[in-house]
Design a protein around this motif. Structure first.
Motif, PDB file in Angstrom:
ATOM      1  N   LYS A 102      18.043  39.940  37.146  1.00 26.69           N
ATOM      2  CA  LYS A 102      18.301  39.493  38.630  1.00 26.69           C
ATOM      3  C   LYS A 102      17.595  40.379  39.373  1.00 26.69           C
ATOM      4  O   LYS A 102      17.380  41.638  39.108  1.00 26.69           O
ATOM      5  CB  LYS A 102      19.764  39.695  38.953  1.00 26.69           C
ATOM      6  CG  LYS A 102      20.128  39.474  40.401  1.00 26.69           C
ATOM      7  CD  LYS A 102      21.646  39.528  40.633  1.00 26.69           C
ATOM      8  CE  LYS A 102      21.863  38.848  42.202  1.00 26.69           C
ATOM      9  NZ  LYS A 102      23.222  39.119  42.363  1.00 26.69           N
ATOM     10  N   LEU A 103      16.759  39.558  40.485  1.00 30.73           N
ATOM     11  CA  LEU A 103      16.128  40.532  41.358  1.00 30.73           C
ATOM     12  C   LEU A 103      17.081  41.450  42.270  1.00 30.73           C
ATOM     13  O   LEU A 103      18.051  41.019  42.993  1.00 30.73           O
ATOM     14  CB  LEU A 103      15.182  39.690  42.158  1.00 30.73           C
ATOM     15  CG  LEU A 103      14.202  40.160  43.050  1.00 30.73           C
ATOM     16  CD1 LEU A 103      13.165  39.150  43.687  1.00 30.73           C
ATOM     17  CD2 LEU A 103      14.848  40.777  44.558  1.00 30.73           C
ATOM     18  N   ILE A 104      16.907  42.788  42.222  1.00 25.98           N
ATOM     19  CA  ILE A 104      17.817  43.388  43.101  1.00 25.98           C
ATOM     20  C   ILE A 104      17.235  43.756  44.516  1.00 25.98           C
ATOM     21  O   ILE A 104      18.265  43.752  45.535  1.00 25.98           O
ATOM     22  CB  ILE A 104      18.042  44.965  42.297  1.00 25.98           C
ATOM     23  CG1 ILE A 104      18.521  44.652  40.930  1.00 25.98           C
ATOM     24  CG2 ILE A 104      18.962  45.987  43.117  1.00 25.98           C
ATOM     25  CD1 ILE A 104      19.590  44.064  40.628  1.00 25.98           C
ATOM     26  N   SER A 105      15.803  44.180  44.747  1.00 24.29           N
ATOM     27  CA  SER A 105      15.554  44.447  46.065  1.00 24.29           C
ATOM     28  C   SER A 105      14.164  44.472  46.234  1.00 24.29           C
ATOM     29  O   SER A 105      13.413  44.513  45.136  1.00 24.29           O
ATOM     30  CB  SER A 105      15.870  46.101  46.205  1.00 24.29           C
ATOM     31  OG  SER A 105      15.219  46.901  45.422  1.00 24.29           O
TER      32      SER A 105
ATOM     33  N   THR B 159      12.152  45.303  42.757  1.00 23.81           N
ATOM     34  CA  THR B 159      13.082  45.933  41.643  1.00 23.81           C
ATOM     35  C   THR B 159      13.911  44.989  41.051  1.00 23.81           C
ATOM     36  O   THR B 159      14.676  44.162  41.713  1.00 23.81           O
ATOM     37  CB  THR B 159      13.897  47.034  42.036  1.00 23.81           C
ATOM     38  OG1 THR B 159      12.807  48.104  42.660  1.00 23.81           O
ATOM     39  CG2 THR B 159      14.664  47.870  41.249  1.00 23.81           C
ATOM     40  N   THR B 160      14.157  44.909  39.753  1.00 28.82           N
ATOM     41  CA  THR B 160      14.594  43.788  39.003  1.00 28.82           C
ATOM     42  C   THR B 160      15.271  44.461  37.916  1.00 28.82           C
ATOM     43  O   THR B 160      14.875  45.361  37.064  1.00 28.82           O
ATOM     44  CB  THR B 160      13.661  42.566  38.489  1.00 28.82           C
ATOM     45  OG1 THR B 160      12.661  42.592  39.615  1.00 28.82           O
ATOM     46  CG2 THR B 160      14.359  41.457  38.104  1.00 28.82           C
ATOM     47  N   ALA B 161      16.503  43.912  37.467  1.00 30.96           N
ATOM     48  CA  ALA B 161      17.500  44.628  36.613  1.00 30.96           C
ATOM     49  C   ALA B 161      17.934  43.524  35.594  1.00 30.96           C
ATOM     50  O   ALA B 161      18.027  42.535  35.897  1.00 30.96           O
ATOM     51  CB  ALA B 161      18.594  45.339  37.085  1.00 30.96           C
ATOM     52  N   GLY B 162      18.159  43.935  34.376  1.00 33.76           N
ATOM     53  CA  GLY B 162      18.556  42.900  33.452  1.00 33.76           C
ATOM     54  C   GLY B 162      19.314  43.457  32.049  1.00 33.76           C
ATOM     55  O   GLY B 162      19.087  44.808  31.931  1.00 33.76           O
ATOM     56  N   ASP B 163      19.734  42.822  31.311  1.00 35.50           N
ATOM     57  CA  ASP B 163      20.335  43.404  29.945  1.00 35.50           C
ATOM     58  C   ASP B 163      20.648  42.356  28.912  1.00 35.50           C
ATOM     59  O   ASP B 163      20.354  40.934  29.272  1.00 35.50           O
ATOM     60  CB  ASP B 163      21.788  44.063  30.384  1.00 35.50           C
ATOM     61  CG  ASP B 163      22.862  43.244  30.949  1.00 35.50           C
ATOM     62  OD1 ASP B 163      22.870  41.883  30.260  1.00 35.50           O
ATOM     63  OD2 ASP B 163      23.535  43.542  31.666  1.00 35.50           O
ATOM     64  N   ILE B 164      20.912  42.824  27.682  1.00 39.55           N
ATOM     65  CA  ILE B 164      20.866  42.060  26.517  1.00 39.55           C
ATOM     66  C   ILE B 164      22.453  42.175  26.150  1.00 39.55           C
ATOM     67  O   ILE B 164      22.859  43.438  25.855  1.00 39.55           O
ATOM     68  CB  ILE B 164      20.262  42.363  25.324  1.00 39.55           C
ATOM     69  CG1 ILE B 164      18.597  41.858  25.765  1.00 39.55           C
ATOM     70  CG2 ILE B 164      20.530  41.468  24.079  1.00 39.55           C
ATOM     71  CD1 ILE B 164      17.593  42.195  24.733  1.00 39.55           C
ATOM     72  N   ARG B 165      23.282  41.261  25.974  1.00 40.08           N
ATOM     73  CA  ARG B 165      24.681  41.640  25.478  1.00 40.08           C
ATOM     74  C   ARG B 165      24.871  40.724  24.164  1.00 40.08           C
ATOM     75  O   ARG B 165      24.761  39.553  24.060  1.00 40.08           O
ATOM     76  CB  ARG B 165      25.624  41.047  26.803  1.00 40.08           C
ATOM     77  CG  ARG B 165      25.623  41.815  27.856  1.00 40.08           C
ATOM     78  CD  ARG B 165      26.522  41.530  28.901  1.00 40.08           C
ATOM     79  NE  ARG B 165      26.182  42.178  30.298  1.00 40.08           N
ATOM     80  CZ  ARG B 165      26.834  42.842  31.004  1.00 40.08           C
ATOM     81  NH1 ARG B 165      28.505  42.938  30.611  1.00 40.08           N
ATOM     82  NH2 ARG B 165      26.371  43.433  32.038  1.00 40.08           N
ATOM     83  N   THR B 166      25.818  41.085  23.523  1.00 36.13           N
ATOM     84  CA  THR B 166      26.272  40.419  22.350  1.00 36.13           C
ATOM     85  C   THR B 166      27.635  39.361  22.983  1.00 36.13           C
ATOM     86  O   THR B 166      27.961  39.449  24.109  1.00 36.13           O
ATOM     87  CB  THR B 166      27.259  41.291  21.422  1.00 36.13           C
ATOM     88  OG1 THR B 166      28.160  42.024  22.248  1.00 36.13           O
ATOM     89  CG2 THR B 166      26.367  42.256  20.745  1.00 36.13           C
ATOM     90  N   ALA B 167      28.146  38.283  22.016  1.00 34.91           N
ATOM     91  CA  ALA B 167      28.752  37.413  22.556  1.00 34.91           C
ATOM     92  C   ALA B 167      29.995  38.061  23.419  1.00 34.91           C
ATOM     93  O   ALA B 167      30.772  37.348  24.169  1.00 34.91           O
ATOM     94  CB  ALA B 167      29.253  36.429  21.613  1.00 34.91           C
ATOM     95  N   ASP B 168      30.597  39.080  22.594  1.00 37.29           N
ATOM     96  CA  ASP B 168      31.851  39.698  23.113  1.00 37.29           C
ATOM     97  C   ASP B 168      31.576  40.638  24.242  1.00 37.29           C
ATOM     98  O   ASP B 168      32.406  41.399  24.641  1.00 37.29           O
ATOM     99  CB  ASP B 168      32.735  40.344  22.068  1.00 37.29           C
ATOM    100  CG  ASP B 168      32.044  41.452  21.516  1.00 37.29           C
ATOM    101  OD1 ASP B 168      30.679  41.652  21.848  1.00 37.29           O
ATOM    102  OD2 ASP B 168      32.468  42.212  20.497  1.00 37.29           O
ATOM    103  N   GLY B 169      30.506  40.534  24.842  1.00 35.58           N
ATOM    104  CA  GLY B 169      29.914  41.330  26.161  1.00 35.58           C
ATOM    105  C   GLY B 169      29.705  42.711  26.078  1.00 35.58           C
ATOM    106  O   GLY B 169      29.397  43.397  26.968  1.00 35.58           O
ATOM    107  N   GLN B 170      29.442  43.336  24.981  1.00 33.26           N
ATOM    108  CA  GLN B 170      28.793  44.494  24.892  1.00 33.26           C
ATOM    109  C   GLN B 170      27.394  44.633  24.979  1.00 33.26           C
ATOM    110  O   GLN B 170      26.776  43.652  24.640  1.00 33.26           O
ATOM    111  CB  GLN B 170      29.086  44.968  23.619  1.00 33.26           C
ATOM    112  CG  GLN B 170      30.405  44.818  22.638  1.00 33.26           C
ATOM    113  CD  GLN B 170      30.819  46.263  22.259  1.00 33.26           C
ATOM    114  OE1 GLN B 170      30.958  47.101  23.052  1.00 33.26           O
ATOM    115  NE2 GLN B 170      31.183  46.003  20.864  1.00 33.26           N
TER     116      GLN B 170
END
Ligand SMILES: CCCCC/C=C\C/C=C\C/C=C\C/C=C\CCCC(=O)SCCNC(=O)CCNC(=O)[C@H](O)C(C)(C)COP(=O)(O)OP(=O)(O)OC[C@H]1O[C@@H](n2cnc3c(N)ncnc32)[C@H](O)[C@@H]1OP(=O)(O)O
Length: 216
Positions: free
Chosen positions: A177-180, A187-198
């Motif tokens: 997601k673009l943050i600012s 500035t843009t942030a993101g992540d990788i999560r497992t199916a249970d949200g970790q």
């Protein structure tokens, strides 16, 4: 730099697909087969008596494709036709056998999301995703998030935190997601999560509003 007619969360419905999913065309099917070959070469019995013939046949296919390849400059022009949704990139490109490929959709809050299951070709630590692969995927996700947010830029910095090993063979959800925006800096942030949200990997990227001209 704006993103031309590329869809943004302000002008397009939630769920808009922002990448080029495989469309069943011959090139997409051939690329899918090449992905299978890369995976199968890593899995097949090292003592498989037919490997020498496999090498010969694969080289023969490569020769055929090379014989029918136009000049690189010509292919580059063709690849960069259009408004930024590419079919050749190493993350989402259905025509690139290195790409898983990841399909990304835009959400109404301005974020983008996609789910992918990675297998042995993307392995780093035993049974887990290579950290460089995670960074590659997230860099691209952030680039697409910028476009969905109405901006575009080149990666100037990508800060990556590896929270826990990222599993192979399980669905992973990637978001960005673009943050600012501050002048030319995005500035843009993101992540990788497992199916249970970790959260396995999180990134923050600094993008600068600049581009390399498209080949014409
Ligand atoms: C890639 C764009 C494609 C556009 C496509 C159009 C539509 C999009 C549609 C869909 C999207 C699809 C795909 C996109 C997905 C993925 C994108 C992949 C991204 C990449 O794969 S991309 C390759 C890797 N990337 C590079 O190859 C960059 C090499 N590099 C440079 O080309 C320059 O280095 C540049 C341009 C970064 C800056 O150069 P520059 O001369 O324009 O600007 P300058 O240096 O003045 O910096 C301006 C302000 O940023 C600050 N700043 C700069 N760098 C910083 C840093 N590292 N840390 C902290 N602050 C930094 C300065 O401090 C200053 O700040 P201040 O204004 O406050 O003084």
């Amino acid at each position: 730099m704006s993103v031309g007619t590329h869809p943004t969360f302000e002008n397009s419905p939630p769920g808009t697909v922002l990448t080029s999913p495989p469309d069943g065309s011959a090139v997409d099917r051939a690329t899918g087969a090449a992905r299978r070959v890369v995976d199968a070469l890593l899995r097949t019995d090292r003592g498989n008596a037919n490997l020498a013939r496999v090498a010969e046949e694969l080289n023969s296919i490569a020769e055929h494709l090379e014989e029918h390849a136009p000049a690189v400059a010509e292919r580059l022009i063709d690849m960069w036709n259009g408004e930024g949704v590419t079919r050749h990139d190493p993350v989402t490109g259905p025509e690139n056998a290195l790409a898983p490929p990841l399909v990304l959709e835009g959400l109404p809050d301005g974020s983008v999301r996609g789910t992918v299951t990675l297998t042995i070709p993307y392995q780093g630590p035993p049974g887990h995703v290579h950290g460089g692969v995670s960074a590659l995927l997230l860099d691209h996700v952030l680039g697409v998030a910028n476009a969905w947010g109405g901006k575009a830029g080149m990666t100037a910095q990508l800060s990556t935190r590896y929270h826990r090993p990222t599993p192979l063979f399980e669905p992973l959800t990637l978001t960005g997601k673009l943050i600012s925006v501050d002048g030319r800096k995005i500035t843009t942030a993101g992540d990788i999560r497992t199916a249970d949200g970790q959260v396995c990997v999180s990134v923050e990227g600094l993008f600068v509003d600049k581009s390399v001209p498209r080949p014409r």
